[in-house]
Design a protein around this motif. Structure first.
Motif, PDB file in Angstrom:
ATOM      1  N   GLU A   1     104.927  26.213  71.222  1.00 18.92           N
ATOM      2  CA  GLU A   1     103.888  25.165  71.087  1.00 18.92           C
ATOM      3  C   GLU A   1     102.818  25.515  70.055  1.00 18.92           C
ATOM      4  O   GLU A   1     101.940  24.705  69.761  1.00 18.92           O
ATOM      5  CB  GLU A   1     103.208  24.921  72.450  1.00 18.92           C
ATOM      6  CG  GLU A   1     104.137  24.257  73.448  1.00 18.92           C
ATOM      7  CD  GLU A   1     103.499  24.085  74.821  1.00 18.92           C
ATOM      8  OE1 GLU A   1     102.267  24.171  74.946  1.00 18.92           O
ATOM      9  OE2 GLU A   1     104.267  23.879  75.778  1.00 18.92           O
ATOM     10  N   THR A   2     102.876  26.726  69.509  1.00 22.99           N
ATOM     11  CA  THR A   2     101.769  27.192  68.648  1.00 22.99           C
ATOM     12  C   THR A   2     101.605  26.361  67.372  1.00 22.99           C
ATOM     13  O   THR A   2     100.502  26.280  66.841  1.00 22.99           O
ATOM     14  CB  THR A   2     101.964  28.672  68.248  1.00 22.99           C
ATOM     15  OG1 THR A   2     103.288  28.825  67.724  1.00 22.99           O
ATOM     16  CG2 THR A   2     101.760  29.611  69.414  1.00 22.99           C
ATOM     17  N   ALA A   3     102.676  25.730  66.907  1.00 24.26           N
ATOM     18  CA  ALA A   3     102.618  24.992  65.637  1.00 24.26           C
ATOM     19  C   ALA A   3     101.658  23.797  65.692  1.00 24.26           C
ATOM     20  O   ALA A   3     101.310  23.227  64.662  1.00 24.26           O
ATOM     21  CB  ALA A   3     104.011  24.519  65.243  1.00 24.26           C
ATOM     22  N   ALA A   4     101.212  23.435  66.900  1.00 27.12           N
ATOM     23  CA  ALA A   4     100.307  22.276  67.033  1.00 27.12           C
ATOM     24  C   ALA A   4      98.839  22.679  67.031  1.00 27.12           C
ATOM     25  O   ALA A   4      97.963  21.825  67.144  1.00 27.12           O
ATOM     26  CB  ALA A   4     100.628  21.536  68.334  1.00 27.12           C
ATOM     27  N   TYR A   5      98.557  23.983  66.892  1.00 21.44           N
ATOM     28  CA  TYR A   5      97.185  24.453  67.116  1.00 21.44           C
ATOM     29  C   TYR A   5      96.715  25.413  66.029  1.00 21.44           C
ATOM     30  O   TYR A   5      97.486  25.857  65.190  1.00 21.44           O
ATOM     31  CB  TYR A   5      97.129  25.204  68.461  1.00 21.44           C
ATOM     32  CG  TYR A   5      97.461  24.349  69.643  1.00 21.44           C
ATOM     33  CD1 TYR A   5      96.520  23.472  70.169  1.00 21.44           C
ATOM     34  CD2 TYR A   5      98.721  24.418  70.248  1.00 21.44           C
ATOM     35  CE1 TYR A   5      96.815  22.686  71.273  1.00 21.44           C
ATOM     36  CE2 TYR A   5      99.031  23.622  71.351  1.00 21.44           C
ATOM     37  CZ  TYR A   5      98.067  22.763  71.860  1.00 21.44           C
ATOM     38  OH  TYR A   5      98.362  21.982  72.931  1.00 21.44           O
ATOM     39  N   GLY A   6      95.415  25.792  66.147  1.00 25.19           N
ATOM     40  CA  GLY A   6      94.905  26.952  65.440  1.00 25.19           C
ATOM     41  C   GLY A   6      95.313  28.179  66.244  1.00 25.19           C
ATOM     42  O   GLY A   6      95.221  28.164  67.473  1.00 25.19           O
TER      43      GLY A   6
END
Ligand code: G1P
Length: 291
Positions: free
Chosen positions: A169-174
């Motif tokens: 899920e990291t690709a959606a965040y800082g």
């Protein structure tokens, strides 16, 4: 006021809320309710609890109802009083005169640009940022920003709320490049906005709460567009690492990503179950529904 007092909070609320269409066609997504309080009200309650005095809303076209929400609803209040009705539900909706500032971000140029729009109001003092989509639910008196303000009294510098998510899920965040950690405070060695899948430096994300030094406004002034072609707050913060202390704070509480439909429904369910008036009813209903 000490050097470590945080008096101002910025609420970026200009986004169009396309993920909730058609609900958000004519209604600001920040006014969608979790049970019976709009998301923006929880964000402001969290700020008030943390001792914030001045609320700075970065709005856009079609968001006037947010301004009305934080005004006196004169006719409603007079009518309710005349009928002998309790007005406590409106608590937190009326901010002290002069303490609610509404600015417009004329174009959707990114979160960094939205924050930069508040530079003259923020002035030369550290300030908080709350993204209302990230609904952080703590124990009474222990909201996310309160926990961060307490940490800030020890650390100074810049703080972000850091939260673990599944790696995919990291690709959606800082995302943080973390250094030493004591479990609550984590040194931030680097930050990257929306890393391509497989390249994130960790699974610790920036979870929509910030305490930043005013120098970030200077960096934002010349910040070039980054991920998604937008001026990113994360890029400006990354440029400050090494020049000022920078820490992630682990929030002791629950986080609901109310920018997603599933997170929004989860928040409604969790808060409904906690309520004295409807909790038992919803629990019974949910049991029947899943059996
Ligand atoms: C923004 C920030 C991102 C942060 C996220 C939290 O992203 O740019 O760094 O992790 O909020 O929700 P957005 O949700 O606007 O894409």
């Amino acid at each position: 006021m000490t050097a470590r007092t945080i008096r101002k909070a910025v609420f970026p609320v200009a986004g169009m809320g396309t993920r909730f269409l058609p609900a958000t066609k004519a209604v600001a997504k920040e006014l969608l309710p979790v049970v019976d309080r709009p998301l923006i009200q929880y964000a402001v309650d969290e700020a008030l609890e943390a001792g914030i005095e001045q609320m700075i809303f970065i709005t856009g076209r079609g968001k006037n109802a947010i301004e009305d929400h934080f005004d006196i609803a004169f006719e409603l209040e007079v009518m309710q009083k005349r009928r002998g009705k309790d007005l406590s539900a409106l608590e937190g909706t009326r901010l002290a005169p002069g303490n609610a500032v509404f600015l417009r971000q004329q174009e959707p140029l990114g979160l960094g640009h939205a924050i930069w729009c508040a530079r003259e109001i923020v002035g030369n003092e550290p300030f908080a940022i709350i993204l209302p989509d990230e609904f952080m639910h703590g124990a009474p008196g222990r909201g996310c920003l309160r926990q961060m303000v307490d940490a800030y009294e020890r650390t100074g510098g810049n703080l972000i709320c850091a939260l673990e998510v599944p790696m995919e899920e990291t690709a959606a965040y800082g995302v943080l490049d973390p250094g030493k950690s004591d479990g609550v405070l984590t040194e931030v060695k680097g930050l990257v906005e929306k890393p391509a899948p497989g390249t994130a430096p960790s699974n610790l994300i920036v979870a929509g709460r910030y305490i930043l030094q005013p120098e970030v406004m200077k960096v934002l002034e010349t910040q070039e567009a980054g991920a998604g072609g937008e001026i990113q707050l994360t890029d400006a913060m990354a440029a400050m690492i090494g020049t000022q202390p920078f820490h992630g704070v682990t929030f002791d509480g629950n986080r609901f990503d109310c920018g997603s439909k599933a997170g929004y429904i989860e928040a409604n369910l969790a808060l409904a179950l906690e309520r004295e008036d409807i909790g038992a009813h919803i629990r019974n209903f949910a049991r029947k529904l899943v059996c």
